[in-house]
Scaffold this active site. Structure first.
Site, mmCIF file in Angstrom:
data_model
loop_
_atom_site.group_PDB
_atom_site.id
_atom_site.type_symbol
_atom_site.label_atom_id
_atom_site.label_comp_id
_atom_site.label_asym_id
_atom_site.label_seq_id
_atom_site.Cartn_x
_atom_site.Cartn_y
_atom_site.Cartn_z
ATOM 1 N N GLU A 1 0.825 -1.209 0.000
ATOM 2 C CA GLU A 1 0.000 0.000 0.000
ATOM 3 C C GLU A 1 0.860 1.260 0.000
ATOM 4 O O GLU A 1 0.503 2.265 -0.624
ATOM 5 C CB GLU A 1 -0.931 -0.007 1.206
ATOM 6 C CG GLU A 1 -2.047 -1.029 1.085
ATOM 7 C CD GLU A 1 -2.919 -1.082 2.316
ATOM 8 O OE1 GLU A 1 -4.036 -0.534 2.276
ATOM 9 O OE2 GLU A 1 -2.489 -1.668 3.329
ATOM 10 N N GLU B 1 -4.171 -9.582 3.303
ATOM 11 C CA GLU B 1 -4.872 -9.364 4.574
ATOM 12 C C GLU B 1 -6.085 -10.260 4.739
ATOM 13 O O GLU B 1 -6.397 -10.697 5.860
ATOM 14 C CB GLU B 1 -5.304 -7.886 4.703
ATOM 15 C CG GLU B 1 -4.171 -6.913 4.891
ATOM 16 C CD GLU B 1 -3.645 -6.368 3.587
ATOM 17 O OE1 GLU B 1 -2.952 -5.340 3.628
ATOM 18 O OE2 GLU B 1 -3.923 -6.959 2.521
#
Length: 257
Positions: free
Chosen positions: A114, A134
């Site tokens: 990210e 995730e």
């Protein structure tokens, strides 16, 4: 300008910032995020910094995301605070005036990936791997990945990566448009620096305006981006720099003809 977990080498006009936890594959904790933000704020506020290369120590990972031991201990309030901290960091990178180039070697996973998504450009070594795993931990990306990844590679491809948590290699990442270029591990930093030098050789003012205009197009209703682009274009004509550069281009073309 450095902390134990983040290193910075500033040789104007280019700074190289390195995440420095190679013993845990550059996994982040709150202290690392704080140090990274502090260093980047100082760089972004320095007029001499026209480009920043964001990379990491070691050859196994840019960052595998959150330190598992750290994530495991979070409660609701702490998790929300972490997400807000990560989003602030990524927004800082995305909205900074200097161009930020991610030089990625090894794994870029979770929050590590990210952070690279917030950069302007991404160069990766052939041994790089990317993913938002995730979902496999029963959580979701927290640093803006659900927003930036679809914007970068398209909604369908982004959903597949986010839903499955699959990890992809550099070749596929390039094919999807996730990264700008694949290079050898040995040449990664030199290629990133060469690109940074090429960009900083352009009009710094114009590059900053282009970045802001593109961000407006992505982040706000399109009309706002168009309006800013027109205004920024007009602003360029308030100085003599464009005339000097036009003359230089004309000279080069004349010599080559």
């Amino acid at each position: 300008m450095a902390g134990d977990l983040v290193k910075c080498d500033f040789n104007s006009p280019i700074a190289t910032v390195s995440i420095n936890r190679p013993q845990v594959l550059n996994a982040y904790n709150e202290e690392l995020l704080d140090q990274l933000q502090q260093i980047l704020v100082e760089l972004f506020e320095a007029d001499e910094a026209a480009a920043v290369i964001l990379t990491s120590e070691g050859s196994r990972a840019f960052s595998v995301g959150g330190d598992i031991d750290y994530l495991e201990k979070l409660d609701y309030k702490q998790a929300k605070k972490l997400s807000q901290k990560g989003q602030q960091l990524c927004n800082l990178i995305e909205e900074s005036a200097p161009v930020v180039i991610a030089a990625i070697d090894g794994y870029a996973l979770g929050g590590g990936m990210e952070i690279t998504l917030a950069c302007d450009l991404r160069l990766a070594s052939t041994r790089s791997r990317f993913g938002q795993p995730e979902v496999k931990l029963g959580i979701i990306p927290a640093f803006g990945g659900t927003q930036r990844l679809p914007r970068l590679i398209g909604e369908a491809e982004a959903k597949e990566l986010l839903y499955t948590g699959d990890i992809i290699d550099a070749a596929l990442a390039y094919e999807l448009g996730l990264i700008n270029k694949v290079v050898t591990p040995r040449s990664l930093l030199s290629e990133a620096r060469e690109l940074a030098l090429e960009i900083t050789d352009r009009s710094t003012q114009a590059v900053k305006m282009i970045k802001k205009a593109v961000n407006k197009k992505c982040q706000e209703p399109s009309q706002a981006g168009y309006e800013y682009e027109s205004e920024a274009f007009a602003q360029c004509f308030k100085t003599e720099e464009h005339k000097v550069r036009i003359r230089e281009i004309r000279r080069i073309v004349k010599e080559d003809s």
